[in-house]
Every structure is written in C-alpha cells, then in structure tokens.
Design a protein around this motif. Structure first.
Motif, PDB file in Angstrom:
ATOM      1  N   SER A   1       0.837  -1.210   0.000  1.00 21.23           N
ATOM      2  CA  SER A   1       0.000   0.000   0.000  1.00 21.23           C
ATOM      3  C   SER A   1       0.864   1.249   0.000  1.00 21.23           C
ATOM      4  O   SER A   1       0.578   2.220  -0.695  1.00 21.23           O
ATOM      5  CB  SER A   1      -0.910   0.009   1.229  1.00 21.23           C
ATOM      6  OG  SER A   1      -1.729  -1.114   1.278  1.00 21.23           O
TER       7      SER A   1
ATOM      8  N   ILE B   1      -6.386   5.232   3.363  1.00 20.83           N
ATOM      9  CA  ILE B   1      -7.103   3.958   3.445  1.00 20.83           C
ATOM     10  C   ILE B   1      -7.449   3.376   2.078  1.00 20.83           C
ATOM     11  O   ILE B   1      -7.489   2.157   1.914  1.00 20.83           O
ATOM     12  CB  ILE B   1      -8.361   4.102   4.338  1.00 20.83           C
ATOM     13  CG1 ILE B   1      -8.893   2.733   4.756  1.00 20.83           C
ATOM     14  CG2 ILE B   1      -9.438   4.908   3.645  1.00 20.83           C
ATOM     15  CD1 ILE B   1      -8.058   2.050   5.776  1.00 20.83           C
ATOM     16  N   LYS B   2      -7.652   4.229   1.075  1.00 17.89           N
ATOM     17  CA  LYS B   2      -8.021   3.703  -0.247  1.00 17.89           C
ATOM     18  C   LYS B   2      -6.935   2.797  -0.836  1.00 17.89           C
ATOM     19  O   LYS B   2      -7.229   1.906  -1.620  1.00 17.89           O
ATOM     20  CB  LYS B   2      -8.373   4.836  -1.217  1.00 17.89           C
ATOM     21  CG  LYS B   2      -7.237   5.759  -1.577  1.00 17.89           C
ATOM     22  CD  LYS B   2      -7.731   6.872  -2.489  1.00 17.89           C
ATOM     23  CE  LYS B   2      -6.642   7.839  -2.858  1.00 17.89           C
ATOM     24  NZ  LYS B   2      -7.143   8.921  -3.716  1.00 17.89           N
ATOM     25  N   TYR B   3      -5.685   2.995  -0.442  1.00 21.46           N
ATOM     26  CA  TYR B   3      -4.608   2.135  -0.942  1.00 21.46           C
ATOM     27  C   TYR B   3      -4.551   0.817  -0.178  1.00 21.46           C
ATOM     28  O   TYR B   3      -4.169  -0.205  -0.728  1.00 21.46           O
ATOM     29  CB  TYR B   3      -3.264   2.861  -0.909  1.00 21.46           C
ATOM     30  CG  TYR B   3      -3.306   4.093  -1.766  1.00 21.46           C
ATOM     31  CD1 TYR B   3      -3.383   4.003  -3.152  1.00 21.46           C
ATOM     32  CD2 TYR B   3      -3.333   5.360  -1.193  1.00 21.46           C
ATOM     33  CE1 TYR B   3      -3.467   5.127  -3.942  1.00 21.46           C
ATOM     34  CE2 TYR B   3      -3.411   6.499  -1.983  1.00 21.46           C
ATOM     35  CZ  TYR B   3      -3.485   6.373  -3.351  1.00 21.46           C
ATOM     36  OH  TYR B   3      -3.573   7.488  -4.129  1.00 21.46           O
TER      37      TYR B   3
ATOM     38  N   LYS C   1      -7.166  -0.750   0.892  1.00 20.08           N
ATOM     39  CA  LYS C   1      -8.288  -1.558   0.406  1.00 20.08           C
ATOM     40  C   LYS C   1      -7.893  -2.404  -0.793  1.00 20.08           C
ATOM     41  O   LYS C   1      -8.490  -3.450  -1.040  1.00 20.08           O
ATOM     42  CB  LYS C   1      -9.465  -0.662   0.044  1.00 20.08           C
ATOM     43  CG  LYS C   1     -10.136  -0.060   1.257  1.00 20.08           C
ATOM     44  CD  LYS C   1     -11.299   0.828   0.839  1.00 20.08           C
ATOM     45  CE  LYS C   1     -11.967   1.428   2.059  1.00 20.08           C
ATOM     46  NZ  LYS C   1     -13.061   2.334   1.691  1.00 20.08           N
ATOM     47  N   GLN C   2      -6.912  -1.983  -1.555  1.00 20.54           N
ATOM     48  CA  GLN C   2      -6.472  -2.724  -2.730  1.00 20.54           C
ATOM     49  C   GLN C   2      -5.742  -4.019  -2.366  1.00 20.54           C
ATOM     50  O   GLN C   2      -5.656  -4.928  -3.192  1.00 20.54           O
ATOM     51  CB  GLN C   2      -5.558  -1.856  -3.606  1.00 20.54           C
ATOM     52  CG  GLN C   2      -6.233  -0.648  -4.164  1.00 20.54           C
ATOM     53  CD  GLN C   2      -5.273   0.220  -4.963  1.00 20.54           C
ATOM     54  OE1 GLN C   2      -4.130  -0.148  -5.195  1.00 20.54           O
ATOM     55  NE2 GLN C   2      -5.745   1.373  -5.366  1.00 20.54           N
TER      56      GLN C   2
END
Length: 152
Positions: free
Chosen positions: A118, A145-147, A149-150
């Motif tokens: 991330s 946080i969006k990274y 989630k990947q």
C-alpha cells in the motif's frame, strides 16, 4: 512518571510528529520554493548515484544535530531526546523511502506485506505527477485507506 519514561515518551512522540512535519515540508517546501532540489526525484529513471533531492537529508539532519548538542550541554535534557526522535525518523525515512519504496539498493524486492504494498502504491501515485503541482500522498509512513483496500 520518572525521567526515563519521559525521555522515551519524548522520543516516540517526536518520531510520530515528524510524519506531520514531513508531510507539510514535502507539500509546501519540497513541492514549493525548494522544488529545484526535489525536481530530479520526480524524473523517471534518474541515473545518478545521488540526486539533488538527497540534500534534504543534510537539511533535516541539522536540527537533530543541534538538538543533540544542546541536549547534552550543560547536562542531559529533553532536547537530546527530541533530536533522537528526529534521528530515528530519518533512519526510518531512509529505510522506507530509499530502500523499500525506491529500491536504491537491491534489498527487500519481493515484500508481500499489505502495508508495504500500500505504501509503495501511494508513493507511486505521488510520483505520477512529474511537476510540483497536483501532488498527493505527501507523507512517508501514513497511507490513505483507499490504498490499503487494494491489498486487503
């Protein structure tokens, strides 16, 4: 609380505050009036051993060195431990940014840890902008946080 606990807490708190200072310095100084030192770091496939951007290691070491000096004169005091927190953050920055993210050395190439993946992704997004404007992800250890989630 005894003095040893206060010194440890001071060192840890300084390390944590350094992430905020790094974010602000990266966004407003490195991508601002000192862009000429940071610009080569955003160019693809930089071929030199050193970049002009490496001057920031020296610039950021100066406060730590000064705090070490004033933290032992006339006797050991909390300034020393603020300098120690800055030093620890600088070491972490070198290990994370230069070795793990940019892989300036052939170490830790195949890390599978979701946090590290991330972190690398967020930094890659930061470097997709070759100019000083429109940047994102200016921190070093904090990952939006969006990274995460990947990879979770």
């Amino acid at each position: 609380m005894n003095s040893v606990a206060i010194y440890i807490l001071t060192t840890v708190a300084t390390f944590l505050v350094m992430e905020c200072i790094t974010w602000c310095t990266h966004k407003f100084v490195m991508h601002g009036f000192l862009w000429y030192l940071h610009e080569d770091h955003h160019q693809p496939k930089y071929q030199g051993v050193f970049e002009k951007n490496d001057a920031f290691f020296v610039i950021f070491a100066i406060p730590s060195i000064a705090l070490f000096y004033y933290g032992i004169h006339p006797q050991l005091n909390f300034l020393f431990f603020i300098g120690l927190g800055i030093l620890f953050y600088g070491i972490a920055y070198f290990l994370v940014h230069d070795i793990i993210i940019h892989q300036r050395f052939n170490w830790f190439k195949n890390i599978k840890n979701p946090y590290i993946k991330s972190l690398r992704k967020a930094h890659k997004v930061h470097h997709k902008h070759l100019g000083k404007e429109e940047g994102e992800c200016f921190g070093m250890l904090y990952v939006p946080i969006k990274y995460f989630k990947q990879y979770f």
